[in-house]
Design a protein around this motif. Structure first.
Motif, short mmCIF file in Angstrom:
data_model
loop_
_atom_site.label_atom_id
_atom_site.label_comp_id
_atom_site.label_asym_id
_atom_site.label_seq_id
_atom_site.Cartn_x
_atom_site.Cartn_y
_atom_site.Cartn_z
N GLY A 138 0.82 -1.21 0.00
CA GLY A 138 0.00 0.00 0.00
C GLY A 138 0.85 1.25 0.00
O GLY A 138 0.58 2.21 -0.75
N ALA A 139 1.90 1.26 0.83
CA ALA A 139 2.79 2.43 0.88
C ALA A 139 3.55 2.58 -0.43
O ALA A 139 3.75 3.70 -0.94
N TYR A 140 3.99 1.47 -0.99
CA TYR A 140 4.72 1.48 -2.26
C TYR A 140 3.84 2.01 -3.38
O TYR A 140 4.27 2.85 -4.20
N LEU A 141 2.60 1.55 -3.44
CA LEU A 141 1.67 2.03 -4.45
C LEU A 141 1.42 3.53 -4.31
O LEU A 141 1.37 4.25 -5.31
N THR A 142 1.30 4.01 -3.09
CA THR A 142 1.10 5.44 -2.85
C THR A 142 2.26 6.25 -3.43
O THR A 142 2.06 7.31 -4.05
N VAL A 143 3.48 5.76 -3.23
CA VAL A 143 4.67 6.45 -3.76
C VAL A 143 4.62 6.47 -5.29
O VAL A 143 4.86 7.51 -5.93
N LEU A 144 4.32 5.34 -5.90
CA LEU A 144 4.31 5.26 -7.37
C LEU A 144 3.23 6.16 -7.97
O LEU A 144 3.45 6.79 -9.00
N ILE A 145 2.07 6.21 -7.32
CA ILE A 145 1.00 7.08 -7.82
C ILE A 145 1.43 8.54 -7.73
O ILE A 145 1.16 9.34 -8.65
N ALA A 146 2.11 8.91 -6.65
CA ALA A 146 2.55 10.30 -6.48
C ALA A 146 3.57 10.71 -7.54
O ALA A 146 3.70 11.89 -7.87
N HIS A 147 4.29 9.73 -8.10
CA HIS A 147 5.31 10.02 -9.12
C HIS A 147 4.97 9.32 -10.43
O HIS A 147 5.86 8.94 -11.20
N ARG A 148 3.69 9.21 -10.69
CA ARG A 148 3.24 8.40 -11.82
C ARG A 148 3.75 8.90 -13.17
O ARG A 148 3.90 8.11 -14.10
N ASP A 149 4.03 10.18 -13.27
CA ASP A 149 4.45 10.72 -14.56
C ASP A 149 5.79 10.16 -15.04
O ASP A 149 6.04 10.10 -16.24
N VAL A 150 6.65 9.73 -14.10
CA VAL A 150 7.95 9.21 -14.52
C VAL A 150 8.01 7.68 -14.51
O VAL A 150 8.98 7.11 -15.01
N VAL A 151 7.00 7.02 -13.96
CA VAL A 151 7.00 5.56 -13.89
C VAL A 151 7.12 4.93 -15.27
O VAL A 151 7.92 4.00 -15.47
N PRO A 152 6.37 5.38 -16.30
CA PRO A 152 6.52 4.75 -17.62
C PRO A 152 7.93 4.88 -18.19
O PRO A 152 8.40 3.97 -18.90
N LEU A 153 8.60 5.97 -17.89
CA LEU A 153 9.97 6.16 -18.40
C LEU A 153 10.89 5.10 -17.81
O LEU A 153 11.70 4.50 -18.52
N ILE A 154 10.77 4.86 -16.51
CA ILE A 154 11.59 3.85 -15.86
C ILE A 154 11.22 2.45 -16.35
O ILE A 154 12.08 1.60 -16.56
N ALA A 155 9.93 2.22 -16.53
CA ALA A 155 9.45 0.88 -16.85
C ALA A 155 9.75 0.45 -18.28
O ALA A 155 9.83 -0.75 -18.55
N THR A 156 9.89 1.40 -19.19
CA THR A 156 9.94 1.03 -20.61
C THR A 156 11.22 1.43 -21.34
O THR A 156 11.46 0.94 -22.45
N ASP A 157 12.03 2.30 -20.77
CA ASP A 157 13.22 2.78 -21.47
C ASP A 157 14.45 1.99 -21.02
O ASP A 157 14.91 2.13 -19.89
N VAL A 158 14.97 1.17 -21.92
CA VAL A 158 16.12 0.32 -21.58
C VAL A 158 17.32 1.15 -21.18
O VAL A 158 18.09 0.77 -20.29
#
Length: 212
Positions: free
Chosen positions: A86-106
């Motif tokens: 739950g705490a981890y999800l809260t962090v990711l939602i707060a920084h959601r704009d950069v999550v796709p960059l980390i998840a998809t850019d090799v």
């Protein structure tokens, strides 16, 4: 009366994030950013001495927040998996704009400073979730649980994860993957299920987005 413009350093960062997500970190140049903003490359370098500096400006706040989340949960007794996820999800939602960059850019995943930090965080989270069980199966289940948290954040079209009910559903799905499957009479594994306060969940979503 015209509204004041965003400070230039923030405008550069916002544009860089948008361009990195579409063209990739490697495929986007300082010249591209300068041209889109109608400024010189020197104006970009005035605020960010390199493209690497700009990348860290975008990524480091999320990594710092994940580190803080991990630190906050290094307690005795340890947190439950639900509390940690739950705490981890809260962090990711707060920084959601950069999550796709980390998840998809090799290039970002393999960055010499960012990549090792992501892997260290991932391994710490895995350890929390798998507990004293150090088997490969437990590690795979922990990886799948983290993937269940990450994957919906990069879904297209974007999913509304500000809704608490959706967050509970997502956490329930992640928790379900932590339960060992049971063999059926014919020898085939039966997927584990998890009954949470919001109903029965019988499958995890996606796969881990963090590097291994």
């Amino acid at each position: 009366m015209e509204e004041p413009q965003e400070p230039m350093d923030r405008r550069i960062a916002q544009l860089a994030l948008a361009r990195f997500r579409v063209g990739g970190f490697v495929g986007t140049s300082i010249a591209d950013l300068a041209g889109a903003l109608g400024v010189s490359k020197a104006a970009i370098y005035y605020h960010y001495r390199s493209k690497d500096t700009l990348l860290h400006r975008l990524i480091d706040p999320l990594l710092d927040a994940i580190d803080a989340c991990i630190h906050d949960h290094t307690t005795t007794p340890p947190p439950t998996p639900r509390q940690l996820l739950g705490a981890y999800l809260t962090v990711l939602i707060a920084h959601r704009d950069v999550v796709p960059l980390i998840a998809t850019d090799v290039a970002v995943l393999n960055h010499p400073r960012i990549g090792p930090r992501l892997r260290a965080q991932n391994h710490q989270l895995q350890s929390f979730l798998s507990g004293p069980d150090t088997s490969v199966s437990a590690r795979l289940r922990a990886e799948a649980a983290l993937g269940a948290i990450w994957r919906p954040l990069i879904a297209e079209p974007p999913l509304d994860l500000t809704n608490p009910t959706h967050q509970h559903t997502l956490i329930d799905a992640a928790l379900a993957t932590l339960q060992p499957s049971q063999p059926s009479p014919n020898g085939e594994p039966i997927p584990a299920t998890h009954t949470g306060p919001h109903g029965l969940v019988d499958a995890a979503i996606g796969s881990p987005a963090l590097p291994d």
